[in-house]
Design an enzyme around this catalytic site. Structure first.
Site, PDB file in Angstrom:
ATOM      1  N   SER A 107       0.819  -1.211   0.000  1.00 58.15           N
ATOM      2  CA  SER A 107       0.000   0.000   0.000  1.00 58.15           C
ATOM      3  C   SER A 107       0.854   1.263   0.000  1.00 58.15           C
ATOM      4  O   SER A 107       1.950   1.292   0.581  1.00 58.15           O
ATOM      5  CB  SER A 107      -0.901   0.010   1.242  1.00 58.15           C
ATOM      6  OG  SER A 107      -1.565   1.260   1.396  1.00 58.15           O
ATOM      7  N   TYR A 130      -2.422   5.521  -4.452  1.00 62.27           N
ATOM      8  CA  TYR A 130      -3.500   6.496  -4.301  1.00 62.27           C
ATOM      9  C   TYR A 130      -3.134   7.744  -5.100  1.00 62.27           C
ATOM     10  O   TYR A 130      -1.954   8.110  -5.180  1.00 62.27           O
ATOM     11  CB  TYR A 130      -3.690   6.901  -2.835  1.00 62.27           C
ATOM     12  CG  TYR A 130      -4.347   5.856  -1.965  1.00 62.27           C
ATOM     13  CD1 TYR A 130      -5.635   5.403  -2.254  1.00 62.27           C
ATOM     14  CD2 TYR A 130      -3.689   5.327  -0.862  1.00 62.27           C
ATOM     15  CE1 TYR A 130      -6.248   4.449  -1.454  1.00 62.27           C
ATOM     16  CE2 TYR A 130      -4.292   4.373  -0.056  1.00 62.27           C
ATOM     17  CZ  TYR A 130      -5.570   3.945  -0.359  1.00 62.27           C
ATOM     18  OH  TYR A 130      -6.175   3.000   0.429  1.00 62.27           O
ATOM     19  N   HIS A 276     -13.828  -1.284  -0.891  1.00 64.89           N
ATOM     20  CA  HIS A 276     -12.819  -0.892   0.097  1.00 64.89           C
ATOM     21  C   HIS A 276     -13.063  -1.574   1.443  1.00 64.89           C
ATOM     22  O   HIS A 276     -12.865  -0.980   2.510  1.00 64.89           O
ATOM     23  CB  HIS A 276     -12.795   0.631   0.278  1.00 64.89           C
ATOM     24  CG  HIS A 276     -11.412   1.194   0.504  1.00 64.89           C
ATOM     25  ND1 HIS A 276     -10.643   1.697  -0.508  1.00 64.89           N
ATOM     26  CD2 HIS A 276     -10.658   1.304   1.636  1.00 64.89           C
ATOM     27  CE1 HIS A 276      -9.479   2.120  -0.014  1.00 64.89           C
ATOM     28  NE2 HIS A 276      -9.467   1.873   1.287  1.00 64.89           N
TER      29      HIS A 276
END
Length: 381
Positions: A107, A130, A276
């Protein structure tokens, strides 16, 4: 020694060993948590057809995901703060995944950096991105992922704004965490976890601190993060990132057939049906509930994966039967990590594969690539 037979066993052990604020961070949904619960509950409604007197010799769970050979069609999902479930958590999980033969996805919001994980593994892993307002930071992140030989980029599109998670608010789950009296007392009951964290230098967000502008330490991270998720994100940004990356691109966060078609048009190699983990829009459909319509919308023109609510190998095979080419596990491997470190992640993967293999056999199949709707009981999906 505790006997571990299911993912639930790992969850119970993790809850005992991981501080409450970090366990709740991983094991929570937004608002009423209705979507978080539906993600798991809806799997149980799907029933199997049991077959007998079929040759079950030489079974295999081997498959591919975006062209990569895998020991089973399962990947470790990108999860933030993995290194707070156990010291050096991302490194340990990546090593377990590599040894087992499944993809690990790091991540953006990891504790261990891209470089940390690359230094402790021998094969390429995947990196999740992201989209932040600071495009120069995104450019540098992509370059770092390339330098680390990451073999796929997982672009998450469903975090333009943050869902509210009540447990995080109650626990003072900020960056850095609030050291309330309740949190201090709880930490005192987790000596094994505390010793691990004290021994490692990796306690910040390794991909961000020291790399993003004006983020030199954890005290400046919270304000930066709250301002950086981009509510203006568009498909034009997806096109820019695809061109900038130049490799395999997987789009995460698709819950609607129209968005699936847009993902297809973007030129992505795969999409992930995901809400999510029930952490964003409460009241949304479960991932497994949304999967069939999305598979119907895009057919075989783009590889469809799914994520959310998977707690067993039986859940994996249900998703495969409904058209998924790959399935991601997030909380199950976090439970294993929090419970037993690297050994726990390996145990999680062993449980998933064993349940997948046996369920496939009971349904009369020998090759996981042959799994389809024919193994499901009509009227239950």
């Amino acid at each position: 020694m505790t006997i571990i037979t299911t993912i639930e066993d790992l969850r119970v052990l993790a809850r005992k060993r991981v501080p409450r604020m970090f366990y709740d961070y991983a094991d929570a949904g937004s608002w009423t948590e209705s979507t978080y619960r539906a993600n798991s509950d809806d799997f149980a409604k799907i029933k199997f057809r049991q077959r007998v007197a079929v040759n079950l010799v030489d079974r295999t769970t081997r498959s591919t995901m975006v062209g990569q050979e895998v020991a089973m069609p399962v990947a470790l999902a990108p999860t933030g703060l993995t290194g707070m479930q156990h010291a050096d958590g991302e490194i340990l999980a990546a090593r377990a995944a590599e040894r087992f033969g499944v993809p690990f996805t790091l991540s953006t919001m990891s504790i261990c950096s891209i470089e940390d994980v690359a230094a402790h593994t021998t094969k390429p892993f995947w990196f999740q991105l992201y989209v932040m307002k600071d495009r120069e930071f995104i450019n540098r992140l992509i370059d770092r992922a390339k330098a680390a030989r990451c073999s796929a980029l997982v672009l998450t599109l469903d975090l333009q704004v943050l869902g509210q998670r009540h447990k995080d608010i109650r626990n003072g789950m900020t960056a850095p965490p609030k050291m309330t009296l309740a949190n201090i007392v709880n930490l005192m009951t987790k000596p094994r976890w505390c010793m691990g964290i004290l021994r490692t230098p990796r306690r910040g967000f390794g991909n961000i601190v020291g790399h993003a502008s004006d983020v030199s330490d954890m005290s400046s991270l919270s304000a930066w993060t709250s301002q950086q998720f981009d509510p203006a994100l568009s498909w034009a940004d997806v096109e820019w990132i695809k061109q900038r990356w130049g490799g395999k691109l997987i789009i995460k966060g698709i819950m609607d057939a129209e968005d699936a078609r847009l993902a297809l048009d973007s030129g992505a190699d795969a999409l992930i049906v995901s809400n999510h983990g029930g952490r964003q829009l409460d009241g949304a459909q479960s991932s497994i509930g949304a999967l069939p319509a999305i598979v119907d919308a895009v057919g075989k023109r783009i590889e469809v994966h799914m994520d959310g609510g998977v707690r067993s190998g039986q859940d994996v095979i249900r998703a495969l039967a409904l058209g998924a080419k790959g399935v991601y596990i997030g909380r199950p491997f976090l439970y294993g990590l929090g419970a037993m470190g690297e050994q726990g992640v390996t145990k999680c993967l062993e449980i998933i594969r064993n349940e997948l293999d046996l369920t496939m056999a009971f349904c009369g199949l020998r090759d996981v690539n042959d799994v389809g709707k024919q193994i499901l009981l009509p009227g239950t999906f």
